[in-house]
Design a protein around this motif. Structure first.
Motif, short mmCIF file in Angstrom:
data_model
loop_
_atom_site.label_atom_id
_atom_site.label_comp_id
_atom_site.label_asym_id
_atom_site.label_seq_id
_atom_site.Cartn_x
_atom_site.Cartn_y
_atom_site.Cartn_z
N LEU A 407 0.69 -1.35 -0.39
CA LEU A 407 -0.19 0.03 -0.13
C LEU A 407 1.00 1.22 0.17
O LEU A 407 1.68 1.06 1.04
CB LEU A 407 -0.61 0.05 1.27
N ASN A 408 0.63 2.20 -0.73
CA ASN A 408 1.90 3.22 -1.33
C ASN A 408 1.12 4.49 -0.32
O ASN A 408 -0.49 4.68 0.39
CB ASN A 408 0.94 4.00 -2.86
N PRO A 409 1.91 4.70 0.79
CA PRO A 409 1.37 5.60 2.59
C PRO A 409 1.20 6.80 1.50
O PRO A 409 0.45 7.82 2.38
CB PRO A 409 2.78 5.70 2.01
N GLY A 410 1.57 7.09 -0.21
CA GLY A 410 1.46 8.59 -0.46
C GLY A 410 -0.14 9.10 -0.90
O GLY A 410 -0.51 9.80 -1.36
N MET A 411 -0.93 7.33 -0.93
CA MET A 411 -2.30 7.43 -1.81
C MET A 411 -3.66 7.16 -0.81
O MET A 411 -2.82 6.29 0.12
CB MET A 411 -1.83 6.51 -3.10
N THR A 412 -4.59 7.61 -0.84
CA THR A 412 -5.72 7.27 -0.07
C THR A 412 -5.96 6.01 -0.28
O THR A 412 -5.41 5.04 -1.94
CB THR A 412 -6.47 8.16 -0.18
N VAL A 413 -6.74 5.09 0.11
CA VAL A 413 -7.41 3.66 -0.28
C VAL A 413 -7.86 3.65 -1.56
O VAL A 413 -7.94 3.01 -1.96
CB VAL A 413 -8.44 3.54 0.66
N GLY A 414 -8.86 5.21 -1.60
CA GLY A 414 -9.61 4.27 -3.10
C GLY A 414 -8.38 4.89 -4.29
O GLY A 414 -8.74 4.36 -5.26
N ALA A 415 -7.53 5.61 -4.08
CA ALA A 415 -6.55 5.61 -5.61
C ALA A 415 -6.31 4.20 -5.52
O ALA A 415 -5.82 4.05 -6.71
CB ALA A 415 -5.59 6.62 -5.28
N ILE A 416 -5.82 3.92 -4.01
CA ILE A 416 -5.19 2.35 -4.22
C ILE A 416 -5.69 1.69 -4.90
O ILE A 416 -5.46 0.72 -5.73
CB ILE A 416 -4.77 2.20 -3.02
N LEU A 417 -7.44 1.26 -4.87
CA LEU A 417 -7.84 0.26 -5.15
C LEU A 417 -8.37 0.85 -6.16
O LEU A 417 -8.32 -0.16 -7.39
CB LEU A 417 -9.66 0.81 -4.16
N SER A 418 -8.58 2.16 -6.62
CA SER A 418 -8.33 2.30 -8.52
C SER A 418 -7.60 2.18 -9.79
O SER A 418 -8.14 1.63 -10.76
CB SER A 418 -9.24 3.89 -8.68
N GLU A 419 -6.17 2.09 -8.68
CA GLU A 419 -4.94 1.98 -9.98
C GLU A 419 -5.78 0.25 -11.43
O GLU A 419 -5.56 0.85 -12.16
CB GLU A 419 -3.95 1.47 -9.13
N ASN A 456 -3.63 5.55 8.21
CA ASN A 456 -4.14 5.61 9.65
C ASN A 456 -5.01 4.21 10.11
O ASN A 456 -6.64 4.02 10.46
CB ASN A 456 -5.66 7.02 9.12
N LEU A 457 -4.37 3.33 9.24
CA LEU A 457 -5.65 2.34 9.47
C LEU A 457 -4.91 1.37 10.46
O LEU A 457 -3.88 0.88 10.59
CB LEU A 457 -5.79 1.17 7.93
N SER A 458 -5.37 0.19 10.52
CA SER A 458 -4.96 -1.08 12.25
C SER A 458 -4.78 -2.16 10.90
O SER A 458 -4.23 -1.66 9.22
CB SER A 458 -6.06 -1.07 13.08
N THR A 459 -3.58 -2.97 11.81
CA THR A 459 -2.51 -3.80 10.46
C THR A 459 -3.68 -4.68 10.15
O THR A 459 -3.88 -4.82 9.17
CB THR A 459 -2.14 -4.41 12.01
N GLY A 460 -5.59 -5.22 10.58
CA GLY A 460 -6.51 -5.47 10.49
C GLY A 460 -7.02 -5.41 8.32
O GLY A 460 -6.84 -5.34 8.07
N GLU A 461 -7.30 -4.23 9.46
CA GLU A 461 -7.70 -3.05 8.41
C GLU A 461 -6.16 -3.14 7.08
O GLU A 461 -7.32 -2.71 6.06
CB GLU A 461 -8.42 -1.84 8.59
#
Length: 628
Positions: A407-419, A456-461
């Motif tokens: 997971l790229n720390p500089g991208m939001t979760v949405g941006a990561i998933l949309s790639e 900003n997420l836990s390890t499980g998240e």
């Protein structure tokens, strides 16, 4: 349940009423109390465990008394800590004060300076620490011998370089590295993870310490290496009188070796006492939840057999991969063949270096191979061009061990998933946003997580996001390479249940790679065992037991798993010689570790590579001495 530790004048490590806090928002008004009024002790020559889930404060406790919480505000602000009667902390009352309303005022820089003076002759000498990942602590530029010489010089060992080398080799041998003279000139990347961990312990022993703090030392190790490490701790205690404080989230490890245990939750000790008493007759519900989580994995019923009439989805035929190492080369994969049917989970297990991850990377075409075929729906993916491979990777996805590396720390979760969808150019923005919300809901995360950053997420998240990232393209096959090995038991159970849910609802097929033999039974229909690049046994999950194992290596793996109150496993392990795995030339690759061969000296084991053959019960085995 609040546990109060009585003062003990004979304790080696004595921690009393320790508090460590961190500001939540920088205002100095809200705090995370990571360690809250904890008291514990370790007596000379004693092995004591600290157990708790991630975030319970275990590591923070140790870093606080060793002065490693640089810049933490307020950090350590109350309590005392002594090592053999010598203070590890300045008088907190002279530097910190809790005001009305709970605000903590502390002169942090003077406190840290005073603590450094106190720790000067203790840290790294009387008290030493080893961490979870040994290679992160070993400089890749320096050889093993250079690390040992540095540690000996820092501990003020007498003698010139020749004398220090002799001392260093003796210490390496003391921790079970028999071929220490050869290891002396190797770099960290040229030795296994288990050997690297032993080198770290040998470096720690250079100072002749009184207390060894081991922070999750076996989490990243396979079961046989873990068993050897725990036995090494016992030998060091018995031979040198070394006291050990063992931090872990694995109850199996704690019950296997520790005499007493402290259970931590949300920065507090909720229960403590003799290990067997605490784990068998626990009083606190949190301790009970940890024991039940471990028992859940320890007594997992075999996964029902997959539909034998299902269509073959993936077939690997005679796959071979050779690696060059200096002036030598070796087969990382040697004639490996296996098949996955639709809707099935095929688990691959084995020690580090057995070829599991090499197989995964090869079938994903992330590295070249030296021969063989990887047939997905009958098509050889190894011959696919870039355009076709891009399309295939929408159907074949991979889950990795560490979500932080994906997971790229500089991208939001949405941006990561949309790639994965944006690169295809086949979807509108609204369709992509709808698919992101859908896949987040599938992994039981709120759609608002799309706006959050990985930090900003836990390890499980985070691991759930990596699963969502894999599912976003609606794949047919997931290659899971140690996807939960770095997680604590409770989160492991959540992720495994999630994967099982997807298999039932979406019909996914899994190639599941793990060194955790208890874990794979939760999901696998069939299990393959790899050793030195070869598949040596294949069995239905129901037959994957020490009693049902056909290959002696499989039997060793299963017996090496920590188990509450199981003396049989320890007696099985005692049958096997304590030698490091080596790549033998010709014959059976396991024979130097095999009690069957060492007893019979069968010449066929020396001269002929055992083929993988069918046996009764639906399994396969590659062993000259195994029955049908």
């Amino acid at each position: 349940m609040k546990v109060v530790e009585e003062k003990n004048m004979h304790s080696l490590l004595d921690i009393r009423d320790l508090c460590i806090s961190f500001e939540r928002d920088g205002s100095g008004e809200k705090y995370l109390h990571a360690v809250n009024r904890i008291s514990l002790r370790v007596d000379p020559g004693e092995i004591v465990g600290i157990i708790g889930q991630s975030g319970s404060g275990k590591t923070t406790l140790i870093m606080g008394i060793l002065g490693l919480l640089r810049g933490a505000v307020p950090g350590v602000w109350r309590g005392e800590a002594f090592l053999d009667g010598k203070s590890l902390l300045p008088l907190c009352g002279e530097y910190a004060e809790e005001k009305s309303g709970g605000k903590i005022v502390k002169r942090n820089t003077p406190f840290q300076s005073a603590q450094e003076k106190l720790l000067g002759d203790l840290r790294g000498r009387d008290i030493v620490t080893i961490f979870q990942e040994p290679r992160a602590a070993l400089d890749p530029y320096f050889r093993v011998g250079e690390h040992m010489l540095e540690a000996l010089r820092r501990s003020r060992a007498p003698g010139g370089e020749t004398e220090l080398r002799t001392q260093g080799i003796e210490l390496l041998q003391d921790v079970g590295l028999v071929d220490a003279a050869r290891l002396w000139d190797l770099h960290p990347h040229q030795i296994s993870g288990g050997m690297a961990q032993r080198v770290m312990i040998a470096m720690a022993l250079c100072a002749r310490p009184k207390l060894l703090v081991a922070d999750e030392p076996s989490t990243a190790l396979d079961v046989t290496t873990q068993a050897k490490l725990l036995e090494l701790f016992r030998r060091l205690r018995d031979k040198h009188g070394l006291a050990i404080l063992l931090i872990s989230h694995d109850i199996g490890v704690i019950q296997e070796i520790s005499q007493r245990v402290y259970v931590m939750r949300h920065g507090e000790v909720v229960e403590s006492g003799e290990t067997r008493e605490v784990l068998e007759n626990f009083q606190h519900p949190y301790t009970g939840s940890l024991v039940k989580a471990f028992a859940h994995f320890e007594h997992i019923p075999a996964t029902s057999i997959a539909n034998s009439d299902a269509v073959s989805l993936l077939e690997i035929k005679s796959l071979r991969k050779r690696f060059q190492q200096g002036d030598k080369s070796f087969w990382a994969l040697d004639d490996v063949s296996l098949e996955l049917r639709e809707g099935e989970t095929y688990a691959l297990v084995g020690e580090s270096g057995s070829g599991k991850s090499t197989l995964a990377l090869s079938l994903m075409v992330l590295q070249t191979v030296n021969g063989g075929e990887v047939l997905y729906k009958g098509e050889d993916v190894l011959k696919a061009d870039k355009k076709r491979m891009r399309a295939l990777r929408r159907e074949i996805r991979m889950l990795f061990q560490h979500p932080e590396a994906v997971l790229n720390p500089g991208m939001t979760v949405g941006a990561i998933l949309s790639e994965g969808l944006e690169k295809d150019g086949e979807f509108t923005r609204n369709e992509i946003d709808q698919r992101i919300s859908e896949v987040l809901d599938q992994v039981h995360l709120d759609p608002s997580h799309a706006l959050r950053f990985p930090g900003n997420l836990s390890t499980g998240e985070k691991q759930r996001v990596t699963i969502a990232r894999a599912l976003i393209t609606r794949p047919k096959l997931l290659v899971c390479d140690e996807p939960v090995s770095s997680l604590d038991l409770a989160i492991q159970a959540q992720i495994m249940e999630l994967l099982r849910e997807f298999q039932g609802r979406l019909g996914l097929t899994y190639l599941f790679i793990s060194h955790n033999l208890q874990l794979v039974k939760l999901l696998a229909h069939r299990i393959g065992v790899m050793y030195m690049g070869r598949l040596v046994e294949e069995a239905p999950a129901g037959g994957f037991t020490t009693e049902g194992a056909r290959h002696p290596y499989t039997r060793l793996l299963l017996a090496s798993v920590p188990s509450m109150g199981d003396e049989t496993s320890r007696s099985i392990c005692a049958e096997f010689p304590d030698v490091e795995p080596v790549r033998l030339e010709g014959g059976c690759l396991f024979r130097n570790r095999c009690p069957w061969y060492l007893k019979s000296r069968n010449p066929e084991c020396e001269n002929k590579t055992p083929p993988l053959r069918n046996v009764l019960g639906g399994g396969k085995v590659a062993c000259h001495l195994a029955g049908d």
